[in-house]
Design an enzyme around this catalytic site. Structure first.
Site: not given
Ligand code: CMC
Length: 436
Positions: A311, A368
């Site tokens: 998140h 989720d």
């Molecule tokens: N699985 C594997 N790796 C992950 C995940 C995940 N679910 N989420 C983040 N990472 C890794 C990402 O690859 C990055 O790694 P590195 O530092 O090596 O490049 C690191 O963790 C930081 O991630 P980020 O993408 O910079 O984080 P963000 O804040 O931009 O993204 C997020 C947040 C929710 C989009 C992301 O965690 C994600 O895609 N999660 C899976 C989708 C999900 O469950 N979404 C629902 C969110 S809660 C309900 C809502 O808001 O709708």
């Protein structure tokens, strides 16, 4: 913009220039640096892709402490609201700012009850959409079309019109979502019944089969109500920011909310609940172990992510996920459902919580991760999970839109950019560029 301003206590040096910036003091959480003079005084802009550092507004609606796993609506902890309130009471709280009296709540419930009906003309729109259309596509279209059906409720500067649009959206959204489901199933659309509760009406209009009585255990209603409360607002998330952005152009509430529906459909946002179920089903059907799957996630092969984990704001356990997890077992047991996907989910969570990749990046289950399993036990197909999220998020979208519209210092949302494209060059006609 609300919030106490302090005079120039942040200094920024840009080349030879020295800029004194005011701050806005938060009542909880991050204070803000007022960046307004930046461009005018330095000719530079703040570059912050994904808004990791940028507050787009001040807000009194919802507070999140991502480090501590705290979520409060209008100051009230989510645990208390989920345990003791109802969805419509929470909707009133979010939209008005205070909890209602009994009389106010009953009047509001009666107003919603009165408006749940959809006219026959409106019902036609479900029959023109293909049965296989994704429910979020139909939902976005239907919400948008409300602007055409209720012209008396469009003026974003008229409080009576806003109140009417608020009531119409909250009242008709469950009916719309139930109709999307019934249309996909090929079943006739049912009418709402006065006197039935909001949740009962929604569940009955969705699931009642021709000629059959509709009876579900009380735990079904309570769980659904709780899940809607948990989704009701989440401050400046992607879809809410979309709603505010569209509304900042003085677009009406329906069209703004329709934009929120579109944003929510994405698998990194609300669409994650559907994606979690697909992921758990894949693990089960392909016969790989959760451990093997996690290895692939960590390899980042094909951009694979562990859906339902991570998140932008929560860097410890999502408090909503903790509540949903508590309910999952109880709901499945009460509904008499045994779901091996829940066992796989527990296993995936255990692996992730003890794995360095997830620990270092502070990735925990989000809301989720377990919701889909409960929705599935209730009988909803995976494609309906995100519309259910939208139903829950609706009060938040409305509350945030109203707050934005009421802000006298509000401006149309219009981000700047840092242009990195080609410099000035002369057009060369096609005949010269590429002669035959
Ligand atoms: N699985 C594997 N790796 C992950 C995940 C995940 N679910 N989420 C983040 N990472 C890794 C990402 O690859 C990055 O790694 P590195 O530092 O090596 O490049 C690191 O963790 C930081 O991630 P980020 O993408 O910079 O984080 P963000 O804040 O931009 O993204 C997020 C947040 C929710 C989009 C992301 O965690 C994600 O895609 N999660 C899976 C989708 C999900 O469950 N979404 C629902 C969110 S809660 C309900 C809502 O808001 O709708």
């Amino acid at each position: 913009m609300t919030g106490a301003k302090t005079t120039a206590d942040v200094q920024l040096t840009v080349g030879e220039q020295y800029l004194a910036l005011e701050t806005v003091q938060a009542t909880a959480g991050n204070h803000g640096i007022v960046m307004a003079p930046l461009n005018a005084q330095t000719g530079m802009v703040a570059l912050d892709p994904g808004f990791l550092n940028t507050a787009a507004c001040t807000s009194k609606v919802t507070f999140i402490d991502g480090e501590a796993g705290v979520l409060r609506y209008r100051g009230y902890p989510i645990e208390q609201l989920a345990g003791e309130s109802t969805f419509l009471e929470v909707a009133m709280l979010l939209i008005r700012g205070e909890l209602p009296t009994r009389h106010e709540l009953e009047a509001f419930e009666a107003r919603i009850d009165k408006h749940m009906y959809l006219s026959d003309d409106f019902r036609q729109i479900f029959s023109v959409m293909p049965r296989r259309a994704h429910p979020m596509a139909t939902l976005g279209a239907a919400v948008n079309m409300m602007a055409g059906f209720y012209p008396e409720s469009l003026d974003p500067l008229d409080p009576a019109a806003i109140n009417l649009a608020t009531a119409l959206l909250l009242a008709k959204m469950p009916t719309i979502i139930s109709y999307i489901y019934r249309r996909a199933q090929g079943n006739a659309l049912l009418y709402p019944q006065h006197g039935q509760s909001y949740i009962e009406n929604f569940a009955r209009m969705t699931f009642q089969l021709p000629g059959e009585r509709f009876e579900v255990p009380e735990v079904f209603y309570r769980a659904l109500d709780t899940l809607l409360i948990l989704h009701a607002d989440h401050e400046q998330n992607c879809s809410t920011s979309a709603v505010r952005m569209i509304g900042s152009a003085r677009a009406n509430l329906y069209m703004s909310v329709s934009g929120g529906v579109s944003a929510l459909s994405g698998p990194l946002h609300g669409g994650a609940n559907e994606a979690v179920l697909e992921m758990l089903s894949y693990i089960r059907d392909s016969g790989i172990t959760p451990l093997d799957f996690m290895t692939r996630v960590k390899d980042k092969a094909g951009g694979l992510k562990l859906m339902g984990f991570g998140h932008r704001v929560y860097k410890s356990y999502d408090p909503r996920a903790a509540i949903v997890k508590q309910h999952a077992d109880a709901v499945l047991e009460a509904l008499g459902v045994r779901d091996e996907l829940l066992d796989i989910a527990y296993e995936v969570e255990q692996v992730a919580l003890s794995d360095d990749y997830f620990i270092e990046r502070r990735l925990y289950p989000n809301v989720d991760f377990y919701t889909g399993i409960i929705y599935r036990a209730m009988g909803f197909p995976a494609s309906m999970f995100t519309p259910l999220f939208a139903l829950g998020r609706l009060p938040g979208w409305i509350a945030q839109w109203r707050e934005m519209v009421a802000d006298p210092s509000g401006k149309i949302g219009r981000p700047r950019q840092v242009y990195v494209g080609p410099g000035l060059r002369d057009y060369v006609p096609l005949a010269v560029r590429d002669p035959r």
